[in-house]
Every structure is written in structure tokens, then in C-alpha cells.
Motif scaffolding. Structure first.
Motif, PDB file in Angstrom:
ATOM      1  N   SER A 296      58.295  62.975  15.076  1.00  0.00           N
ATOM      2  CA  SER A 296      58.473  61.761  14.260  1.00  0.00           C
ATOM      3  C   SER A 296      58.336  60.497  15.114  1.00  0.00           C
ATOM      4  N   ALA A 297      58.480  60.629  16.433  1.00  0.00           N
ATOM      5  CA  ALA A 297      58.312  59.461  17.322  1.00  0.00           C
ATOM      6  C   ALA A 297      56.866  58.966  17.340  1.00  0.00           C
ATOM      7  N   PHE A 298      55.949  59.770  16.814  1.00  0.00           N
ATOM      8  CA  PHE A 298      54.525  59.400  16.835  1.00  0.00           C
ATOM      9  C   PHE A 298      54.071  58.824  15.490  1.00  0.00           C
ATOM     10  N   TYR A 299      55.011  58.270  14.752  1.00  0.00           N
ATOM     11  CA  TYR A 299      54.696  57.676  13.442  1.00  0.00           C
ATOM     12  C   TYR A 299      55.228  56.247  13.394  1.00  0.00           C
ATOM     13  N   GLY A 300      54.624  55.454  12.514  1.00  0.00           N
ATOM     14  CA  GLY A 300      55.079  54.080  12.320  1.00  0.00           C
ATOM     15  C   GLY A 300      56.216  54.030  11.316  1.00  0.00           C
ATOM     16  N   ASP A 301      56.069  53.149  10.325  1.00  0.00           N
ATOM     17  CA  ASP A 301      57.193  52.927   9.415  1.00  0.00           C
ATOM     18  C   ASP A 301      57.233  53.888   8.234  1.00  0.00           C
TER      19      ASP A 301
ATOM     20  N   ILE B 158      59.208  42.605  21.131  1.00  0.00           N
ATOM     21  CA  ILE B 158      59.615  43.285  22.363  1.00  0.00           C
ATOM     22  C   ILE B 158      61.109  43.582  22.324  1.00  0.00           C
ATOM     23  N   ALA B 159      61.880  42.570  21.949  1.00  0.00           N
ATOM     24  CA  ALA B 159      63.335  42.737  21.943  1.00  0.00           C
ATOM     25  C   ALA B 159      63.755  43.881  21.019  1.00  0.00           C
ATOM     26  N   ASP B 160      63.054  44.020  19.903  1.00  0.00           N
ATOM     27  CA  ASP B 160      63.439  45.043  18.922  1.00  0.00           C
ATOM     28  C   ASP B 160      62.870  46.429  19.234  1.00  0.00           C
TER      29      ASP B 160
ATOM     30  N   PRO C 198      49.681  61.366  13.300  1.00  0.00           N
ATOM     31  CA  PRO C 198      50.560  60.889  14.365  1.00  0.00           C
ATOM     32  C   PRO C 198      49.772  60.174  15.457  1.00  0.00           C
ATOM     33  N   LEU C 199      50.394  59.155  16.076  1.00  0.00           N
ATOM     34  CA  LEU C 199      49.673  58.367  17.073  1.00  0.00           C
ATOM     35  C   LEU C 199      50.470  58.189  18.353  1.00  0.00           C
ATOM     36  N   TYR C 200      49.746  57.958  19.411  1.00  0.00           N
ATOM     37  CA  TYR C 200      50.360  57.753  20.727  1.00  0.00           C
ATOM     38  C   TYR C 200      51.226  56.499  20.675  1.00  0.00           C
ATOM     39  N   ASP C 201      52.357  56.540  21.378  1.00  0.00           N
ATOM     40  CA  ASP C 201      53.416  55.578  21.057  1.00  0.00           C
ATOM     41  C   ASP C 201      53.133  54.118  21.384  1.00  0.00           C
ATOM     42  N   CYS C 202      52.178  53.819  22.271  1.00  0.00           N
ATOM     43  CA  CYS C 202      51.965  52.393  22.586  1.00  0.00           C
ATOM     44  C   CYS C 202      51.000  51.704  21.616  1.00  0.00           C
ATOM     45  N   TYR C 203      50.330  52.460  20.756  1.00  0.00           N
ATOM     46  CA  TYR C 203      49.307  51.834  19.906  1.00  0.00           C
ATOM     47  C   TYR C 203      49.883  50.739  18.983  1.00  0.00           C
ATOM     48  N   LEU C 204      50.899  51.135  18.226  1.00  0.00           N
ATOM     49  CA  LEU C 204      51.418  50.190  17.225  1.00  0.00           C
ATOM     50  C   LEU C 204      52.001  48.931  17.858  1.00  0.00           C
ATOM     51  N   PRO C 205      52.861  49.068  18.879  1.00  0.00           N
ATOM     52  CA  PRO C 205      53.399  47.844  19.491  1.00  0.00           C
ATOM     53  C   PRO C 205      52.301  46.943  20.047  1.00  0.00           C
ATOM     54  N   MET C 206      51.271  47.536  20.632  1.00  0.00           N
ATOM     55  CA  MET C 206      50.196  46.703  21.190  1.00  0.00           C
ATOM     56  C   MET C 206      49.473  45.934  20.086  1.00  0.00           C
ATOM     57  N   VAL C 207      49.143  46.636  19.011  1.00  0.00           N
ATOM     58  CA  VAL C 207      48.427  45.995  17.901  1.00  0.00           C
ATOM     59  C   VAL C 207      49.281  44.868  17.319  1.00  0.00           C
ATOM     60  N   ARG C 208      50.565  45.158  17.133  1.00  0.00           N
ATOM     61  CA  ARG C 208      51.445  44.159  16.503  1.00  0.00           C
ATOM     62  C   ARG C 208      51.638  42.938  17.397  1.00  0.00           C
TER      63      ARG C 208
ATOM     64  N   PRO D 166      48.454  46.667  11.219  1.00  0.00           N
ATOM     65  CA  PRO D 166      48.121  48.094  11.222  1.00  0.00           C
ATOM     66  C   PRO D 166      47.855  48.629   9.826  1.00  0.00           C
ATOM     67  N   ARG D 167      46.809  49.418   9.685  1.00  0.00           N
ATOM     68  CA  ARG D 167      46.566  50.174   8.450  1.00  0.00           C
ATOM     69  C   ARG D 167      46.614  51.646   8.842  1.00  0.00           C
TER      70      ARG D 167
END
Ligand code: PMP
Ligand code: GLN
Length: 395
Positions: free
Chosen positions: A350-355, A8-10, A119-129, A135-136
Motif C-alpha cells: 500500500s506504500a506504493f499508492y497515492g490517495d 515537504i513538511a507533510d 503501484p508506483l515507486y515512492d518518489c514519483y508522486l512527491p516529485m510531481v507534486r 497526478p493522473r
């Protein structure tokens, strides 16, 4: 002091809030965050107002008011031929965002792998993590954004718990076709896992495109958790009323997650949404055709200015390639530039991508705005880029 939750902090503030704030600061027209700039249907708003004054303002039942669960079940049947038991197979949530959180919480255990499509909606990755999921990620490629079957198959494995599938897609405007869905269904079945299906734009589809819930494919009724949002279906994004449809066994788990997240959703809004879901099919058709006309208006205008506009078959959004404009900088710099210098806000894709390596030449424009507003935005962009071109020729 001890370290707070690092994930969350990051995490940065969401791009939608950042761009909306930038738009407000610079008086820019906000074609960034996806929300209509008009009210939703007045009879639905009136139903919510009436319900407020009608003495049922205490906690709604955990899984939602019976009238809304029944309306969700009817809507599943009317639009998709899905027979749903409103008693046991529907859970009402505070927006699709909470529905996503509840479904993912209900299924993911630390170490589980989750297949996601970029590309994915922005809350998906943080929620999964946050849930300890791994994430794959599988990328789709512009301009067609078709499913890369080999890459998708390679992302599934022994530890796959679920795939999170968004169709129609934000930001790409892609609507997966039956063949692609059948391929996904095959993988879900073969790997004995689940599919969380974010279908918030189910009614916002254009032209010949047809939205097919994965849940309607053979073998998928037991494995899919289908998510809808009243915010999108009724142009009332501030209401935050969502709904999950799943088998009784899965819905029970989602309800247990929901009880720890928000427990219940405002009853007056639930009653108004129940009224809305029963609207005539003509309402949903008109909603889509109004948006389609706006998509066409914005796409044609952007093309005239020099963007290459990618096809959008659904959602509130169209993606445009900025390269022909000769701007020096990436999509993030471009969006900052047009918000501050041209008076129009958009969202960098690019905001809709992970790492991984995202494309850096695409921006997303929302067309769910009044025609006059879209025209003014186009005039501003046109004047700005004409000016920039003139300055470049003088140099
Ligand atoms: N999923 C997608 C793909 C979205 O674009 C959005 C939001 N706008 C949501 C979920 C969240 O929907 P809600 O506002 O109902 O929480
Ligand atoms: N879903 C909206 C979009 O993509 C934003 C919602 C939000 O700001 N959380 O623009």
C-alpha cells in the motif's frame, strides 16, 4: 516562523528507511529495502578505487565524463539497437533518483498533468507534486498487473505533459510487453506528450520476459527520456550513478535541470561504471540468472509457508498475498508484526499508492540477498507462522 514547504513538511519518511530502521532495531533480516547484501563485481570496485588515486577528483563535466557517456551510448546500441550520440544525447546524474528529478523538472510546469501507474515507486508522486504537476493515477490490478487500457486512455487529456513509466516495475515485478508498450506509444503520440521511462531494472529480467524500452518503438525516439541506474546493473546501490538517454533537445533541458540539482557526479564512480557497462553480455546474463534463482527460492519458500506468491518477471522484488495466513490486520500491520515478531522485514505494498484505495493484503519481499540469508528468513517465517497456527488450534 513562516510555514515551510507544506508538501515537504507533510511527507512521511520513506517506507524504505522506516522498515530498514525497524529491521535494525529488532535484528530482523532485511528483505524490505531493495539492496543486495554482497558487494558488486570486484573489478568494478577496483576500477573506482584506482580512479580515486589517479588525480581526477575535481568536478566532472556537467553532463558526465566522456568515457561514461560513450559507454552509455554503446550499451544502448548493444542491448537495444538504439543509436545514441554520446556528446549530446546522454546526461549522467547522481542516481536514477536525480535523473527522475531532472527529467521531471525539465518538463513539468505548474498545472501540467502527469500520468502515473499504480503501484508506483515512492518518489514519483512527491516529485510531481513539488513541481506543481497534477497526478493522473491509473491502477494496475494484481495478480497479473496488466495494463488497463481503458483507464489509461481516460487518464490522458489536453493538459497531459508526460507519462512516467516504470518497467520492469517496482514493486510488482511486471515487465510490459510490446502490445502494451505500443498502446502507450499511441497515447503519447496522440496527445503530443513525453514519456519518462524509469528502466533501472532493465537487466534484471527473468524467464522468457524481455525488456523493451518504449524509446525503441516507432515515433518514440523523440519523446522518451530513458533512465538507467548503475546501482541496479552492478549491484552497487550506494554509488548513486544514473544516466538519461534522450534526444539532444531534451538532453539539453535535462542537463539544465541537473546543473541546479547536483551539477555533477563523482568522477571515480563514473569511470568505474563506464568500465562496467562495457562488460561482456555474459555478466548481465549471470546477474539476471542469479537473481532469478533467488526469486524462485524465496517464492517457493513463501508458498510453503502459506502465502500466495504473485509472478515476478523482473526487478529485485516479489509480491505475496498475506490473506491465507489469517493475520488480523492490514499489510502495514503485517510488516510491523513480522519485523518485530518473526525477525524478517518486508514492505507493505500500500506504500506504493497515492490517495486512492490501495490493496491492503500484499507485501513486497526483496530477494537480492545471499541464499543463506533467504533460507534463514524463510525458516524464521515458517517457525513463526507454524507457532501461530499451533496456538490458534489450541484456542
Ligand atoms: N526507480 C526505481 C523504480 C527504483 O526502484 C529505484 C531504486 N531503487 C530508483 C528509481 C532509484 O535508483 P537510484 O538508486 O539509482 O537513485
Ligand atoms: N528502490 C529501493 C526499493 O524499492 C529503495 C531505495 C531507497 O531506499 N530510496 O527498495
Amino acid at each position: 516562523m513562516r510555514t515551510p514547504n507544506r508538501l515537504i513538511a507533510d511527507s512521511p519518511t520513506t517506507i524504505f528507511t522506516v522498515m530498514s530502521a525497524l529491521a535494525a532495531r529488532h535484528g530482523a533480516i532485511n528483505l524490505g529495502q531493495g539492496f543486495p547484501d554482497t558487494e558488486g563485481p570486484s573489478d568494478i570496485v577496483q576500477a573506482a578505487a584506482d580512479a580515486l588515486l589517479d588525480g581526477r577528483n575535481q568536478y566532472a563535466p556537467l553532463t558526465g565524463l566522456p568515457e561514461l557517456r560513450e559507454a552509455v551510448a554503446r550499451s544502448n546500441w548493444r542491448f537495444h539497437g538504439l543509436a545514441v550520440d554520446p556528446e549530446t544525447e546522454v546526461v549522467v546524474t547522481s542516481g536514477a533518483t536525480e535523473a527522475l528529478a531532472a527529467c521531471l523538472t525539465a518538463l513539468i510546469e505548474p498545472g501540467d498533468e502527469v500520468v502515473l501507474i499504480e503501484p508506483l515507486y515512492d518518489c514519483y508522486l512527491p516529485m510531481v507534486r513539488l513541481l506543481g504537476g497534477i497526478p493522473r493515477l491509473v491502477q494496475l490490478h494484481p495478480p497479473e498487473w496488466r495494463l488497463d487500457r481503458e483507464a489509461l486512455a481516460a487518464a490522458f487529456g489536453e493538459r497531459t505533459k508526460l507519462i512516467l513509466l516504470n518497467s520492469p516495475m517496482n514493486p510488482a515485478g511486471r515487465v510490459f510487453d510490446r502490445d502494451e508498450l505500443a498502446f502507450i506509444a499511441g497515447l503519447v503520440e496522440r496527445h503530443d506528450c513525453y514519456a519518462v521511462c524509469d528502466e533501472v531494472y532493465e537487466h534484471l529480467i527473468f524467464g522468457g520476459a524481455r525488456h523493451i524500452p518504449l524509446m525503441t518503438l516507432p515515433g518514440m525516439r523523440e519523446r522518451c527520456l530513458r533512465i538507467g541506474s548503475a546501482g541496479k546493473s552492478f549491484s552497487l546501490t550506494g554509488w548513486k550513478v544514473g544516466y538519461v538517454t534522450a534526444t539532444a533537445a531534451l538532453a539539453e533541458l535535462v542537463a539544465k535541470a541537473h546543473q541546479n540539482l547536483t551539477f555533477a557526479t563523482p568522477p571515480n564512480l563514473q569511470r568505474a561504471v563506464a568500465f562496467g557497462l562495457d562488460k561482456d553480455p555474459a555478466y548481465f546474463k549471470a546477474l539476471a540468472s542469479d537473481l532469478e534463482a533467488k526469486r524462485d527460492l524465496l517464492s517457493a519458500g513463501l508458498r510453503e509457508i502459506g502465502f500466495v506468491v504473485l509472478p515476478s518477471h523482473g526487478s529485485y522484488f516479489v509480491v505475496a498475498d498475506i490473506r491465507p495466513l489469517g493475520f488480523e490486520g492490514d499489510d502495514v500491520a503485517f510488516c510491523r508484526h513480522i519485523a518485530t515478531e518473526a525477525g524478517v522485514a518486508a514492505i507493505p505494498v500500500s506504500a506504493f499508492y497515492g490517495d486512492g484505495a490501495p490493496p491492503r493484503h500484499l507485501v513486497r519481499f526483496a530477494f537480492c540477498k545471499q541464499v543463506g540469508v533467504l533460507r534463514t528468513a524463510l525458516e524464521r517465517l515458517s517457525a513463526h507462522f507454524a507457532g501461530a497456527r499451533a496456538a490458534a488450534t489450541e484456542d
